[in-house]
Design an enzyme around this catalytic site. Structure first.
Site, PDB file in Angstrom:
ATOM      1  N   ASP A  63       0.869  -1.170   0.000  1.00 12.20           N
ATOM      2  CA  ASP A  63       0.000   0.000   0.000  1.00 12.20           C
ATOM      3  C   ASP A  63       0.912   1.228   0.000  1.00 12.20           C
ATOM      4  O   ASP A  63       2.129   1.134   0.212  1.00 12.20           O
ATOM      5  CB  ASP A  63      -0.932  -0.021   1.217  1.00 12.20           C
ATOM      6  CG  ASP A  63      -2.224   0.746   0.956  1.00 12.20           C
ATOM      7  OD1 ASP A  63      -2.237   1.622   0.067  1.00 12.20           O
ATOM      8  OD2 ASP A  63      -3.236   0.469   1.629  1.00 12.20           O
ATOM      9  N   GLU A  93     -17.116   9.757   6.120  1.00  9.93           N
ATOM     10  CA  GLU A  93     -16.582   8.416   6.356  1.00  9.93           C
ATOM     11  C   GLU A  93     -15.721   8.052   5.159  1.00  9.93           C
ATOM     12  O   GLU A  93     -16.094   8.263   4.017  1.00  9.93           O
ATOM     13  CB  GLU A  93     -17.695   7.381   6.578  1.00  9.93           C
ATOM     14  CG  GLU A  93     -18.669   7.216   5.418  1.00  9.93           C
ATOM     15  CD  GLU A  93     -19.647   6.076   5.621  1.00  9.93           C
ATOM     16  OE1 GLU A  93     -19.502   5.306   6.589  1.00  9.93           O
ATOM     17  OE2 GLU A  93     -20.574   5.958   4.798  1.00  9.93           O
TER      18      GLU A  93
END
Length: 675
Positions: free
Chosen positions: A236, A443
């Site tokens: 990542d 979110e």
């Protein structure tokens, strides 16, 4: 796809590279090697629910919404369109000499982490809380994205490997502790299925897992190779820097580069692999280590057609956001919306309504259509606009009612400056459409969603206080009210008991307003089902940092949910009868006992009385079916090949040979037990 041919080509090419050139190909922004005909390549691209962050593209419903369709075939159609648009854009980018970020064909999707805790901001990117549904939907997405030709149409990447689902604020230093049972039974299941389905890439997670960083994890890498993984592995973004900066498993960038490369990380999203040559000089890695990863990378690029003619080279730019693709986006939004409550108000009758109040901060927002990791939709239709189009004869009274999360809309106004307008609009109307919820600014991922300083996660399940006050104010007026809620997760609005109807629309994509209006006015019969449990609160859930599955998800939860996994109402009704096991499936007779055509999802859950079995049963099969009003038909719901599989505390799988009850339900009230 059989990569053997392309691996041979890759080995021949890498043998011609200097070690410096080979090392340079292992950074996400790989440089051109002109003398060998290797163009520049950026591995970083996104396509979670449409080609993302590269300009105009069809924006489909967010991933959690695709899961709510319980329709892998639809998901495969969508991902096929995504890669078609991706190729169309790529073909033109190459002609413009643009090889930059978000312009390639190696897409870092799907996200198949398990949505174990409703506070996780990135849960919207996943296919929900169930491993089987996640695997089925994820495999479908991979198949559609990668295509069936002799070359990859695009390359999917299963992420984030593994045991990764928040908290976002801790991800760079967090050590997730998971038992062998939970890993085998829950966290690794979908990854195995996607690898065995031929996914071309896998991305490591930021966190550690039982002490080791996931982007250099010996156990996880061994799992990948045991499953037969032949693609590329990427970290990542900037996860390798966490090794020495936060996890403290190494003491320098050079050590981090060596640890990652030695433990199977081929591509570094970040800058740490700039130190690979230093690691080579210090004897921490070898020339062979570098070339091994470079061969894996070049295998994927050859499989995409590097230096070759492919069947995808002539896909025209007119495919981008074409009318057919927009229709598919609308259909997906229709099939994903979940009707959570209806006391008979829905569907609305246009002939009886003169004035409609559309109230709420999400009603006129394009942002709530998109979710995160999205493209730019040029044909976006908000909820407000969808209602206007669907009911042109009615007077539409609009009021924002509140900000998404601030106490006032205007900087010098008093608190709740739009509440009185909302009450006035409601008083003027025959029916109220109250549009509330979240968006990707509330979110999402760390850095993308500020969410009042908690790095993208939710503190609890309630709406922001300003919206909770809006809900209370509007419901107090007493008019017939439909709550349309947008979110990528379980939320509590305060309207569950008092509203006449509640529709969960998720982040429905650029055609969301059209789909929502068509459902509200009865042109479309809702058929989505919840891919996650909607809890009443977080109070009885384990700590967010606890990765044990105890008391989590529908399979293990010990409380009473607000709305259960698999739940979803319809404008018609269904009856399930004459169920029996038949080979690899369950035969189910279903009758549409209502007055409207409709679709539902037959869901098969196993129940096993054994300590190794889940507390509340587990989904082992599902099938979306369509029936006309009054029609009856028999369907075979395919069962998971592992429907009798149990996992012991040591993580060992075995087939249970005792009694297994199979329960069939459709989430709207119809249920039966298979004989």
């Amino acid at each position: 796809m059989n990569l053997r041919k392309y691996r041979k080509m890759a080995k021949e090419l890498v043998a011609k590279m200097s070690v410096e050139e080979a090392a340079g190909q292992l950074s996400y922004d790989a440089a051109e090697i002109a003398r060998l005909g290797v163009p520049a390549w950026n591995w970083w691209n996104e396509a979670l629910h449409g080609v993302a962050r590269a300009g105009t593209a069809t924006v489909f419903p967010q991933a959690i919404a695709l899961a709510a369709t319980f329709d892998p075939a639809l998901t495969e159609k969508i991902s096929d369109v995504v890669s078609t648009e991706g190729r169309a854009k790529y073909n033109r980018f190459v002609k413009e000499g643009d090889h930059g970020i978000y312009k390639g064909l190696t897409y870092w999707a799907p996200n198949i982490n398990i949505f174990r805790d409703p506070r996780w901001g990135r849960g919207q990117e996943t296919y929900g809380e169930d491993p089987y549904l996640t695997a089925q939907t994820g495999v479908a997405y991979v198949k559609g994205l990668q295509g069936k030709g002799k070359h990859f149409k695009a390359v999917a990447c299963a992420k984030h490997f593994a045991v990764h689902s928040g908290p976002e604020a801790l991800r760079h230093e967090f050590d997730a502790k998971a038992t062998p049972k939970d890993m085998e039974e829950t966290y690794l299941y979908a990854f195995e299925k996607l690898v065995k389905a031929g996914v071309g890439g896998v991305m490591g997670a930021y966190n550690r897992l039982n002490g080791e960083p996931c982007s250099a994890h010996t156990f996880l890498q061994r799992k990948l190779r045991d499953w037969g993984f032949g693609g590329y592995f990427t970290s990542d973004c900037w996860a390798l820097a966490d090794f020495h900066q936060h996890h403290k498993v190494t003491s320098s960038e050079t050590e981090s580069a060596a640890l990652a490369l030695k433990n199977g990380c081929d591509i570094n999203c970040g800058c740490v692999y700039n130190s690979l040559l230093a690691a080579l000089a210090e004897g921490k890695v070898t020339d062979a280590d570098i070339r091994k990863s470079c061969v894996r990378a070049m295998t994927v690029r050859f499989a995409l057609g590097m230096g070759q003619k492919t069947q995808y080279d002539d896909i025209p730019y007119s495919e981008v956001e074409s009318p057919a693709h927009l229709r598919l986006a609308r259909i997906a939004a229709e099939k994903s919306a979940v009707l959570l409550k209806n006391n008979g108000l829905l569907p609305l009758d246009k002939k009886k309504i003169k004035t409609i109040a559309v109230i709420g901060p999400t009603a006129a927002s394009e942002q709530v259509l998109y979710g995160n990791y999205c493209g730019t939709g040029s044909a976006s239709v908000t909820i407000l606009e969808g209602v206007r189009r669907a009911c042109p004869s009615a007077r539409i009274v609009y009021a924002a009612g509140s900000h998404m999360f601030r106490d006032k809309m205007e900087s010098v106004a008093a608190k709740d400056d739009r509440l009185s307008e909302a009450a006035i609009a409601a008083e003027e109307a025959d029916v109220v459409l109250l549009c509330v919820g979240l968006d990707a600014t509330l979110e999402g991922e760390e850095g993308d969603a500020p969410n009042f300083g908690v790095a993208g996660d939710k503190l609890d399940l309630s709406l922001p206080p300003c919206q909770m006050r809006l809900v209370e104010k509007v419901l107090a007026v007493g008019k017939p009210t439909v709550v349309v809620q947008t979110s990528g997760s379980s939320i509590v609005t305060g309207a569950e008991e008092r509203a006449d109807a509640v529709l969960q629309a998720w982040y429905p994509g650029e055609q969301g307003g059209v789909a929502i209006a068509d459902i509200l006015f009865g042109k479309v019969n809702p058929s989505g089902k919840l891919p996650v449990t909607f809890y009443r609160s977080c109070d009885d859930l384990p700590a967010f940092t606890d990765y044990s599955m105890k008391n989590r998800t529908y399979a293990y939860y010990e409380g009473e949910p607000l709305y259960p996994f698999g739940f979803g109402l319809s404008y018609t009704s269904f009856a399930v009868t004459n169920t029996r096991r038949d080979g690899d499936g369950v035969l189910v007779s279903v009758k549409n006992t209502g007055a409207r055509d409709g679709e539902t999802v037959l869901q098969v859950y196993r129940k096993i009385a054994h300590p190794d079995a889940e507390r509340n049963g587990r989904l082992v099969g599902f099938l979306r079916v369509a029936l006309k009003a009054g029609e009856e038909n028999t369907f075979c719901v395919p069962l998971s090949p592992e429907y009798a599989r149990l996992v012991d505390e040591e993580g060992r799988s075995y087939l249970y040979e005792g009694e297994i009850r199979l329960m069939i339900r459709d989430g709207s009230g119809a249920s039966a037990e298979a004989e």
